[in-house]
Design an enzyme around this catalytic site. Structure first.
Site, PDB file in Angstrom:
ATOM      1  N   GLU A   1       0.994  -1.240   0.014  1.00 33.22           N
ATOM      2  CA  GLU A   1       0.008   0.046   0.041  1.00 33.22           C
ATOM      3  C   GLU A   1       0.755   1.218  -0.241  1.00 33.22           C
ATOM      4  O   GLU A   1       0.348   1.962  -0.871  1.00 33.22           O
ATOM      5  CB  GLU A   1      -0.996  -0.049   1.056  1.00 33.22           C
ATOM      6  CG  GLU A   1      -1.381   1.305   1.605  1.00 33.22           C
ATOM      7  CD  GLU A   1      -3.405   1.078   0.655  1.00 33.22           C
ATOM      8  OE1 GLU A   1      -2.752   1.328  -0.636  1.00 33.22           O
ATOM      9  OE2 GLU A   1      -4.409   1.409   0.933  1.00 33.22           O
TER      10      GLU A   1
ATOM     11  N   THR B   1      -3.620   9.676  -5.037  1.00 32.44           N
ATOM     12  CA  THR B   1      -3.643   9.094  -3.506  1.00 32.44           C
ATOM     13  C   THR B   1      -3.235  10.021  -2.953  1.00 32.44           C
ATOM     14  O   THR B   1      -2.928  10.868  -2.136  1.00 32.44           O
ATOM     15  CB  THR B   1      -3.486   7.483  -2.453  1.00 32.44           C
ATOM     16  OG1 THR B   1      -4.909   6.375  -2.480  1.00 32.44           O
ATOM     17  CG2 THR B   1      -3.854   7.354  -1.293  1.00 32.44           C
TER      18      THR B   1
HETATM   19  N1  HSE Z   1      -6.948   7.339   4.746  1.00 35.21           N
HETATM   20  C1  HSE Z   1      -6.612   6.954   3.276  1.00 35.21           C
HETATM   21  C2  HSE Z   1      -6.780   9.193   1.934  1.00 35.21           C
HETATM   22  C3  HSE Z   1      -7.027   6.230   2.327  1.00 35.21           C
HETATM   23  O1  HSE Z   1      -7.928   9.236   2.653  1.00 35.21           O
HETATM   24  O2  HSE Z   1      -5.298   9.126   2.164  1.00 35.21           O
HETATM   25  C4  HSE Z   1      -6.881   6.025   0.378  1.00 35.21           C
HETATM   26  O3  HSE Z   1      -6.897   5.813  -0.132  1.00 35.21           O
END
Ligand code: HSE
Length: 306
Positions: free
Chosen positions: A128, A181
Site C-alpha cells: 500500500e 492518493t
Molecule cells: N486514508 C487514506 C486517504 C485512504 O484518505 O488518503 C486512501 O485510499
C-alpha cells in the site's frame, strides 16, 4: 493445495470523520487473483488483466506485499500471482489495497495459515505504501477483516473490528477520473483548528457508538467531516450535488470514499439505497462525465476463497 483463487473486495476508507483510521468493506465490487506455488523460489507476476500495471514484482503493489510475507516466511518454493483487476486504480475504493491484501491472504492460505490477519495487514502495508507514498491501513483492514474496522495504531499495528448494523447498505458512485492518493494527501493541511478537531473526534466516537448500538440516527449525525472533505471535495466534479441528492433521498450520510473521486452514501435498508442510487444516477447523467455506480451490502467476511 498448490493454487488458490480469491475475491479481494473494494473498500471505503475514512467513512467521513475517520481519516486514516475508519473503513468498511464492500460486497459487489472487487478483484480476483490466482496464486500458485512454483518450484522456482521468489515471487513472479505472470498475468495482469483489466488495467495496465507493472509486472516487476518490486514495482507492483501485490508483488511488494507478497515479498514482505515471503521474506519473513522464507519457504523453499516460490509463488506466482495472476491479477484480474476489476477495481480501477485511483478510484478511491481501495484498488491498491485489494491487490496488496489479496496476495498475502492467498499466500497465507497456501502456507497453511501461519499468520493472523493483523500480521497480514502489516505485510500488505508495504505494498500500500508503494501506491500512496505512506503507510496506512484503513483500506487494508476492512479488506482483510471484513465489516467496519478502526485502525487504533500503526506501530504496533492494532486493528479493532466494529459491528456492522444489519440493515446498512452503501451506494458508491465512481466518476471516471483518476485522483492519485499521494496527490490528494498533498493538498491537506498539516495542522487543524482545535474547534474542528473537537467536532471530528466527537463524530468518530459517536459513529463507533452508533455501530455498536445500531443507532441509525446517531450514525447519520456522525457522518460529517469538517477536516478533510472541505479540501478534497474541490477535486471531485459535482460533489456537492451528489451529496445533496443522496441526503434528499434518504441517505444517512454521504462523503468522499478514501481519497476520491468515488463518493459513498450509507443508507438504512435496500429500498432507500436503490432510491438514492437512482437519484444520484439521474443527476450525474446530466454532467457529461462518465461514471459507474454500485449498490452493495456491507461485506462482513472480507477477502474470500472462490
Ligand atoms: N486514508 C487514506 C486517504 C485512504 O484518505 O488518503 C486512501 O485510499
Amino acid at each position: 493445495m498448490d493454487q488458490i483463487k480469491i475475491f479481494s473486495p473494494a473498500t471505503v476508507a475514512n467513512v467521513s470523520c475517520g481519516f486514516d483510521v475508519l473503513g468498511f468493506c464492500l460486497d459487489t465490487i472487487g478483484d480476483e487473483m490466482i496464486i500458485k506455488k512454483t518450484s522456482q523460489k521468489g515471487i513472479t507476476i505472470s498475468k495482469i488483466d483489466g488495467y495496465k500495471l507493472p509486472f516487476e514484482t518490486e514495482n507492483n503493489v501485490a508483488g511488494v506485499s507478497a515479498l514482505a510475507l515471503y521474506n519473513d516466511a522464507n519457504p523453499d518454493f516460490g509463488f506466482d500471482i495472476e491479477i484480474y483487476k476489476k477495481i480501477k486504480p485511483g478510484s478511491g475504493i481501495g484498488s491498491s489495497s485489494a491487490s496488496a491484501a489479496g496476495s498475502v491472504f492467498a499466500m497465507n492460505e497456501l502456507l497453511g495459515r501461519p499468520y493472523n490477519k493483523t500480521q497480514l495487514t502489516n505485510f500488505a502495508m508495504k505494498g500500500e505504501a508503494l501506491a500512496s507514498h505512506c503507510e496506512h491501513a484503513d483500506n487494508l483492514a476492512p479488506a482483510l477483516f471484513g465489516g467496519f474496522t478502526l485502525v487504533k495504531s500503526l506501530a504496533p499495528l492494532k486493528v479493532l473490528q466494529l459491528p456492522t448494523p444489519n440493515e446498512l447498505f452503501a451506494v458508491v458512485i465512481h466518476p471516471q477520473i483518476e485522483i492519485k492518493t499521494s496527490e490528494s494527501r498533498a493538498i491537506l493541511p498539516q495542522e487543524v483548528p482545535l474547534k474542528n478537531a473537537i467536532t471530528q473526534w466527537s463524530n468518530v466516537g459517536s459513529l463507533v457508538h452508533a455501530l455498536h448500538t445500531e443507532d441509525y440516527s446517531l450514525l447519520s449525525a456522525s457522518l460529517e467531516d469538517v477536516i478533510v472533505e472541505p479540501h478534497r471535495s474541490k477535486l471531485i466534479p459535482h460533489f456537492e450535488k451528489v451529496k445533496q441528492t443522496a441526503l434528499k433521498h434518504g441517505a444517512l450520510g454521504c462523503g468522499i470514499s478514501g481519497s476520491g473521486p468515488s463518493v459513498f452514501s450509507l443508507c438504512k435498508g435496500e429500498v432507500i439505497a436503490k432510491k438514492v442510487k437512482d437519484a444520484i444516477q439521474n443527476v450525474y447523467s446530466q454532467t457529461g462525465i462518465d461514471f459507474e455506480i454500485h449498490l452493495s451490502k456491507i461485506n462482513t467476511e472480507g477477502i474470500k476463497i472462490l
